[in-house]
Design an enzyme around this catalytic site. Sequence first.
Site, PDB file in Angstrom:
ATOM      1  N   SER A 191       1.063  -1.683   0.008  1.00 59.66           N
ATOM      2  CA  SER A 191       0.068   0.375  -0.178  1.00 59.66           C
ATOM      3  C   SER A 191       0.790   1.412   0.394  1.00 59.66           C
ATOM      4  O   SER A 191       1.853   1.406   0.928  1.00 59.66           O
ATOM      5  CB  SER A 191      -0.883   0.035   1.325  1.00 59.66           C
ATOM      6  OG  SER A 191      -0.219  -0.719   2.636  1.00 59.66           O
TER       7      SER A 191
ATOM      8  N   GLY B  75      -0.661   4.549   0.062  1.00 56.40           N
ATOM      9  CA  GLY B  75      -1.372   5.268   0.658  1.00 56.40           C
ATOM     10  C   GLY B  75      -1.922   6.765  -0.632  1.00 56.40           C
ATOM     11  O   GLY B  75      -2.815   6.045  -1.115  1.00 56.40           O
ATOM     12  N   ALA B  76      -2.172   7.689  -0.756  1.00 53.91           N
ATOM     13  CA  ALA B  76      -2.572   8.212  -1.761  1.00 53.91           C
ATOM     14  C   ALA B  76      -2.505   8.098  -3.048  1.00 53.91           C
ATOM     15  O   ALA B  76      -3.584   8.140  -4.185  1.00 53.91           O
ATOM     16  CB  ALA B  76      -2.657   9.609  -0.925  1.00 53.91           C
TER      17      ALA B  76
ATOM     18  N   GLY C  53      -2.311   4.468  -3.931  1.00 56.41           N
ATOM     19  CA  GLY C  53      -2.902   3.396  -4.499  1.00 56.41           C
ATOM     20  C   GLY C  53      -1.876   1.909  -4.172  1.00 56.41           C
ATOM     21  O   GLY C  53      -1.459   2.067  -2.907  1.00 56.41           O
TER      22      GLY C  53
ATOM     23  N   GLY D 102      -6.223   0.808   4.687  1.00 52.97           N
ATOM     24  CA  GLY D 102      -4.906  -0.740   4.274  1.00 52.97           C
ATOM     25  C   GLY D 102      -6.092  -2.011   4.907  1.00 52.97           C
ATOM     26  O   GLY D 102      -5.578  -2.866   4.648  1.00 52.97           O
ATOM     27  N   ASP D 103      -6.662  -1.577   6.243  1.00 54.45           N
ATOM     28  CA  ASP D 103      -7.758  -2.769   6.628  1.00 54.45           C
ATOM     29  C   ASP D 103      -8.375  -2.428   5.315  1.00 54.45           C
ATOM     30  O   ASP D 103      -8.990  -3.981   5.146  1.00 54.45           O
ATOM     31  CB  ASP D 103      -8.213  -2.651   7.670  1.00 54.45           C
ATOM     32  CG  ASP D 103      -6.889  -1.890   9.324  1.00 54.45           C
ATOM     33  OD1 ASP D 103      -6.377  -2.839   9.568  1.00 54.45           O
ATOM     34  OD2 ASP D 103      -7.252  -0.985   9.803  1.00 54.45           O
TER      35      ASP D 103
END
Length: 305
Positions: free
Chosen positions: A213, A215-216, A218, A244-245
Amino acid sequence: MILCLCPSPAIDVTYNVAAFAVGETTRVRRVTRRPGGKAVNVARVLTALGDHAVVLAPVGGATGEEFRNGLSAFGLPAETVHSGHSTRHTVTVVDAAAGQASVLTEPATIDCWDAVADRFHALLTAAEAVVISGSLPSGAPDDGLATLTLAARAAELPVVVDTSGAALAGALAGKPTVIKPNAAELAEVSGRSDVLAAARELAGFHGVAVVASLGADGLIAVDAAGSWHARPARRLRGNPTGAGDALVAALARGFARGTALCDLLGDAVALSAAAVVQPYAGEVDVAEFDRQRTGVRIEDLEAAR
């Protein structure tokens, strides 16, 4: 049923503030308390989408009772194992001005790992997929996650692992279907700062899929069939702690249905984005999920080589 193992559950305390001033007094506008831990957030997202998820967690003390009652209030099925250690707290400060969240986590300790493992094995017979998400508590064996992962894989179940550090390195020995580190966690376990190179190396060496992951930006995904960069149509402001979950939830429900990694990346990014716009981890805007799916951009990184 998707079995969600939460080895380090918590009571999540969220402080919402207009602006967080480090080193100064900050007035809290709103406080919430709810059962947390990464696997709990995953299970809540799955439930919101209509999937059947069961949380397995060790709990103890007054906070453990609060944890059990909170899951019941959410209508979330749970299998809890008594621990002599009180369930911990985590504290998240959501800064509205900056659009950021800062998280403080108390250490997790367990004295009932064998009982948790026994319950885990018993629940595998009804499971379609397994999520192992969160930190490994002190008191657990070093090979604990690897042993549980091997058991689930022996039962021919897909396993999604989301942890970090030594726990992630240990879990890899169990050959999970997919691991979901963020960029920093991936660098720590691989020793490489280049996300794509690190993901390819781990995927090839361990025979697992890697979804990192970003973050912003993708995610980067790699498996034996290829590698991809998937990103949302636009950057979203909000509380990123549950993104993330939500991504793990998308992976679990996709693999439970037998979907190939490349074909579930759109849902994974869209669900993460839909979680960001919610004020608390474990919540997802289903309507926003549907809107986001149409705008996800997926780049085939093999074609770019």
